[in-house]
Design a protein around this motif. Structure first.
Motif: not given
Length: 184
Positions: A35, A39, A42, A66, A71, A74-75, A78, A117-118, A121, A124
């Motif tokens: 994930i 990301s 994104g 976003g 992003w 998140a990248h 994650g 993770t939630l 995101h 963002n």
């Protein structure tokens, strides 16, 4: 001398549960890492302001949702969270943690990985990056930010406990293996 537990023994059950816990951490850690890697698209699309995977380029009117910063987080987060889970699973092999300690590490890290993770995101897509449930200098309060904040903040005790358990069990095993004489 090493004693190999017989089938159905308490030691065999503990060994089986420990192996399942490690595999659970590897599985969830790998999914969360994927994930995080995805990301990265994104992040790329936000930078380019288009969905661009050569030879396909789709220009976006109004931009990609976003933010570039969101992003990127998140990248990277994650990937970091997924790898942290895998490393925790690898640590369990070496620390001789009991059943309850292993359960704390496994389920604490699984919760941490998914909740973070939630959080990243949701942050963002929140006006205040989900760093507070209320309005801050970053932006107005919104539902995405409030929910993301509660989810993200709830990981703190689980992550700290899981890492403290790993550290304590490693310390305990290290003391057990310490030589009887100084300087060795």
């Amino acid at each position: 001398m090493v004693t190999i537990p017989g089938p159905g023994s308490a030691a065999d059950t503990l060994t089986h549960r420990a192996a399942q816990g490690r595999l659970r951490l590897f599985m969830h850690g790998a999914i969360i890492t994927v994930i995080g890697l995805l990301s990265g698209f994104g992040f790329l699309f936000q930078i380019l302001d288009s969905v661009s995977v050569w030879p396909l380029v789709i220009e976006l009117e109004g931009g990609f949702p976003g933010s570039e910063r969101g992003w990127r987080l998140a990248h990277v987060a994650g990937i970091s969270n997924g790898l942290m889970m895998i490393i925790a699973g690898l640590a369990l092999v070496h620390i001789d943690a009991g059943r309850r300690a292993q359960a704390w590490v496994v389920w604490g890290m699984v919760y941490t990985g998914w909740a973070n993770t939630l959080f990243f995101h949701m942050g963002n897509f929140s006006s205040n990056r989900a760093l507070t449930a209320g309005t801050s200098k970053l932006g107005e309060a919104d539902l995405m930010g409030a929910v993301g904040y509660v989810i993200g903040a709830s990981t703190i005790p689980f992550t700290l406990t899981a890492m403290a358990v790993i550290g304590y069990c490693a310390y305990k095993k290290l003391k057990e293996q310490a030589p009887a004489y100084p300087g060795a």
